[in-house]
Write an enzyme that holds these catalytic residues in place. Structure first.
Site, PDB file in Angstrom:
ATOM      1  N   ASP A 300       0.864  -1.172   0.000  1.00 60.21           N
ATOM      2  CA  ASP A 300       0.000   0.000   0.000  1.00 60.21           C
ATOM      3  C   ASP A 300       0.911   1.236   0.000  1.00 60.21           C
ATOM      4  O   ASP A 300       2.129   1.147   0.179  1.00 60.21           O
ATOM      5  CB  ASP A 300      -0.975  -0.007   1.184  1.00 60.21           C
ATOM      6  CG  ASP A 300      -2.220   0.847   0.874  1.00 60.21           C
ATOM      7  OD1 ASP A 300      -2.156   1.669  -0.066  1.00 60.21           O
ATOM      8  OD2 ASP A 300      -3.236   0.720   1.567  1.00 60.21           O
TER       9      ASP A 300
HETATM   10  C1  NOJ Z   1      -4.049   3.922  -0.082  1.00 59.72           C
HETATM   11  C2  NOJ Z   1      -5.212   3.006   0.048  1.00 59.72           C
HETATM   12  O1  NOJ Z   1      -5.175   2.331   1.287  1.00 59.72           O
HETATM   13  C3  NOJ Z   1      -5.297   1.982  -1.069  1.00 59.72           C
HETATM   14  O2  NOJ Z   1      -6.474   1.232  -0.929  1.00 59.72           O
HETATM   15  C4  NOJ Z   1      -5.219   2.664  -2.395  1.00 59.72           C
HETATM   16  O3  NOJ Z   1      -5.384   1.731  -3.441  1.00 59.72           O
HETATM   17  C5  NOJ Z   1      -3.883   3.372  -2.485  1.00 59.72           C
HETATM   18  N1  NOJ Z   1      -3.818   4.387  -1.442  1.00 59.72           N
HETATM   19  C6  NOJ Z   1      -3.644   4.018  -3.845  1.00 59.72           C
HETATM   20  O4  NOJ Z   1      -4.446   5.092  -4.023  1.00 59.72           O
END
Ligand code: NOJ
Length: 763
Positions: A300
């Site tokens: 993430d």
């Molecule tokens: C953080 C989020 O937790 C995740 O779900 C998302 O896909 C990413 N950012 C990218 O935007």
């Protein structure tokens, strides 16, 4: 000790590589390529030509820094990223959208780098790209797997036309905590329903053939436990036991692997003391080992570097080492791999086999997408023009929006509304809002593109509509994702709203959350109506009690007062672009509501986490009147406000003739009859639950194990047969083994988790 563990892992991976085709534990593929598919051969050939730096480049993902004119701004990070892109040190970009932009970055990857490896372009296509479906929690309320699959298909169609070939969805995190803002992005509290929906979404995004230009790679996230953040606070610590992990949290992820999902995203949280991003057990042992997942895992955003804050990695270099060894294949925005991994390999801390495994996984998905055959296959300007916002897409999102609405309450059949001769007062800022219904996670959509409730109602011309805002929900405009929402406190519009209500035959109040009250980092400690909306509701109700409350929200709300007073309540979530049309069709009865709650609604926030499949405890009920010592609150009921699976229709249904028949080893057939006992045609989600009374690990009082969506004309009946097999009757014990244990089971059926019929059988 820590270091020993990692050196040992490297050694083990190397030994495994030399010894067999694929290590069942680590998932690292063989150096011997015997029996490999055509794609595996191509991947191996390409890999053999790559330098270490180029390999690590494939494991590096950068956030978009691109506008049609080129890299922007041309300084700092953007300049460095641009240089890396030209050197072949970037394998993927996220948040670059639109054919022109994607073509421009792809051109650099393909034409300027030594090996010309195309980029995989990721984006959060969570509930659509520009034309939005309902938020995922709302869609889950449809319990209509075909509709949910179609919605993902349509999202893939529009996103792929804009150059995107990878979505960071579906989020399959189970959550029982309405305080957690990201419940809007999942399928609710139940692992059975959640698994079915997870499968439908993956199949919708990826289709039958990933190399087609209208399909995109899906990503199951967040692996794992993210929905169990302590106190519902986003990113918080997660501490859950084996039974909950195996029986509640893991199954929807397993369902995505079985459905062929191409990628996983790990999670921000630590799980039982180990951050997910550095978790060998989660990523290597379970996911790539036991489940044989052959796609890749992306971290993430910045989650590798965040392991330093967690107190697990000493510095960024250590974070890169821990992540790589744990099987995090791609680094999203920690800059850890691109800056540290080559040195870690040279120092012998991370074996090149670990790198090769990750790159193999990433390249395989790129080949499967057909990017090597035509890197510009998602970059057709004409196609982008034709598909974006097409009638087909609008029709599809309207269809699923209607199906997502849940009728919570309808006393005296105040709904559906009469079509003529009525004076209707519409009150509440959300009624006139063309942005908030788009929901959270709508980064591709333009503000102001949703059909508002007011616009939807105005399509029906037989009634007189008067609108009064009453009060704003938040102050100012919040625009995703960077601005905080501040609740409005201004009550100066109350009088006007009360006066409008006084003159009306029926009042429709549209209240609830602004879109950015939920979503990432939008946890709430109070889950009533935000701002002054509760006061507005009470003031208007005092003026006219003939009221319908339409709720817009991204999570269950504690609306106990409303339930006790307002005759009709419609849960309309955030329904996306066609929101107002869907709501109007339901209010006027042109669509008979059929949704059922995918999450329990609490009476008060103190009951949270509250969920239907709880355990019985040793003291489940008072053994005599006024008894103190049993599992309860002294100031609140144990019962929820609305149970999981609840939802009414403009008709009624009866259930009868429940029978079970053991038809084989651990095979039980359950039959029952559903009848439409009302006056109009309607759809019902008939639900089947079981209870395994005594087991080596205690089982919940009820567990959903089957459901069927039936449509019946008045007086029509249908016999439903659902089958229980090992899969439904068994559970994971604390050793992680799946077992079916003999003994007494109960079966329950009905139109919600407050079931109507019950019978028993013995296994
Ligand atoms: C953080 C989020 O937790 C995740 O779900 C998302 O896909 C990413 N950012 C990218 O935007």
């Amino acid at each position: 000790m820590g270091n020993f563990k990692y050196y040992f892992s490297i050694l083990l991976l190397t030994v495994v590589l030399l010894a067999c085709k694929k290590d069942p534990e680590s998932g690292v593929p063989l150096s011997n390529n015997e029996g490999a598919s055509e794609i595996d051969n191509k991947v191996a050939q390409l890999l053999s030509k790559m330098t270490l730096e180029e390999k690590i480049g494939q494991m590096n993902q950068y956030n978009g820094f691109w506008d049609v004119t080129g890299p922007t701004p041309e300084s700092g990070d953007a300049a460095k990223k641009y240089e890396h892109l030209r050197k072949g040190y970037v394998g993927s970009m996220l948040n670059v959208t639109g054919v022109e932009n994607v073509r421009a970055v792809q051109k650099i990857a393909v034409e300027e780098t030594r090996l010309g490896i195309p980029l995989i372009i990721g984006f959060d296509v969570i509930h659509g790209y520009k034309t939005l479906s309902p938020i995922p929690l709302a869609e889950a309320a449809s319990w209509d797997l075909e509709a949910i699959k179609k919605s993902a298909e349509i999202a893939a169609l529009e996103a792929s036309a804009a150059g995107i070939n990878w979505t960071f969805a579906p989020m399959v995190d189970i959550s029982r905590d309405a305080r957690w803002g990201r419940v809007m992005e999942g399928a609710g509290e139940d692992t059975y329903l959640g698994s079915k929906i997870a499968e439908a979404r993956v199949k919708g995004f990826q289709g039958e053939d990933l190399s087609q230009p209208h399909t995109i790679a899906a990503c199951a996230k967040h692996w794992a436990g993210y929905g169990f953040a302590e106190s519902g606070k986003d990113y918080n610590t997660v501490d859950v036991g084996t039974s909950t992990l195996n029986n509640i949290i893991f199954p929807p992820f397993k369902a995505t692997v079985d459905a062929g999902v191409k990628t996983f995203m790990n999670s921000f949280n630590e799980l039982n003391g180990i951050p997910a991003t550095g978790n060998v057990w989660l990523q290597r042992d379970i996911l790539k080992g036991k489940w044989g997942f052959d796609g890749f895992v992306v971290s993430d955003w910045g989650s590798m570097a965040e392991m330093i804050n967690h107190g697990y990695a000493r510095d960024k270099k250590h974070a890169a080492e821990l992540s790589a060894l744990a099987g995090s294949d791609m680094d999203m925005e920690s800059y850890a791999y691109v800056s540290e991994l080559a040195n870690l390999v040279k120092e012998g801390k991370v074996s090149e086999d670990v790198i090769d495994d990750a790159v193999t996984r990433i390249l395989r998905v790129k080949f499967e997408l057909g990017l090597f055959d035509d890197p510009y296959k998602y970059c057709d300007l004409q196609r982008e023009k034709e598909i974006t916002g097409s009638q087909e897409i609008h029709d599809a999102v309207l269809e699923v929006a209607k199906k997502s609405i849940v009728l919570l309450k309808n006393e005296n059949n105040i709904l559906p509304l009469k079509k003529d001769g009525q004076h209707i007062a519409v009150i509440g800022a959300l009624a006139d809002d063309k942005t908030s219904p788009l929901g959270s996670w709508r980064i591709g959509a333009e503000d102001g593109t949703a059909v508002s409730v007011l616009e939807g109602l105005q399509q029906y011309q037989g009634n007189l509509i008067t609108y009064a805002k009453g009060a704003d929900v938040i102050t100012g405009e919040a625009s995703f994702p960077f601005e905080l929402t501040e609740n409005n406190t201004d009550k100066s519009g109350f009088n006007e709203a009360v006066n409008v209500a006084k003159k009306a035959d029926v009042v429709i109040m549209v209240l609830g959350e602004h879109a950015f009250h939920s979503g990432e980092a939008r946890s709430r400690a109070n889950i009533g109506l935000p701002g002054v909306q509760q006061e507005l509701l009470e003031a208007v109700y005092a003026a006219n009690k003939n009221m319908v409350l339409v709720l817009n929200n991204g999570r269950p709300l504690a609306i106990t007062w409303a339930d006790a007073h307002i005759p009709a309540i419609v849960e309309a979530w955030q329904l996306g672009t066609q929101s107002g049309n869907a709501i109007a069709q339901v209010l006027y009865g042109d669509y008979n509501p059929s949704g059922k709650l995918p999450m329990t609604f609490p009476r008060s926030v103190g009951q949270v986490p509250i969920y239907y499949n709880y355990k019985n405890t040793g003291r489940p009920s008072a053994n005599e009147p006024n008894s103190v010592f049993w599992s309860h609150y002294t100031d609140e009921s144990n019962a929820p406000l609305y149970p999981f699976g609840h939802g009414l229709s403009y008709t009624t249904f009866s259930y009868s003739n429940l029978e079970t028949k053991v038809v084989g080893n651990n095979q039980v057939e359950v039959t029952f009859t559903v009848k439409n006992t009302g006056k109009v045609k309607g759809k019902e989600v008939a639900q089947l639950y079981i209870r395994d009374w005594f087991a080596s690990v205690t089982r919940p009082v009820k567990e959903l194990k089957g459901f069927e969506l039936v449509e019946l004309a008045p007086n029509e009946t249908q016999q439903i047969t659902l089958k229980l097999t090992d899969k439904e009757l068994g559970f994971y014990n604390n050793e992680g083994e799946f077992v079916v244990e003999p003994g007494k089971f109960s079966v329950f059926v009905g139109g919600s988790s407050n079931t109507i019929l019950e019978t028993d059988f013995e296994l």
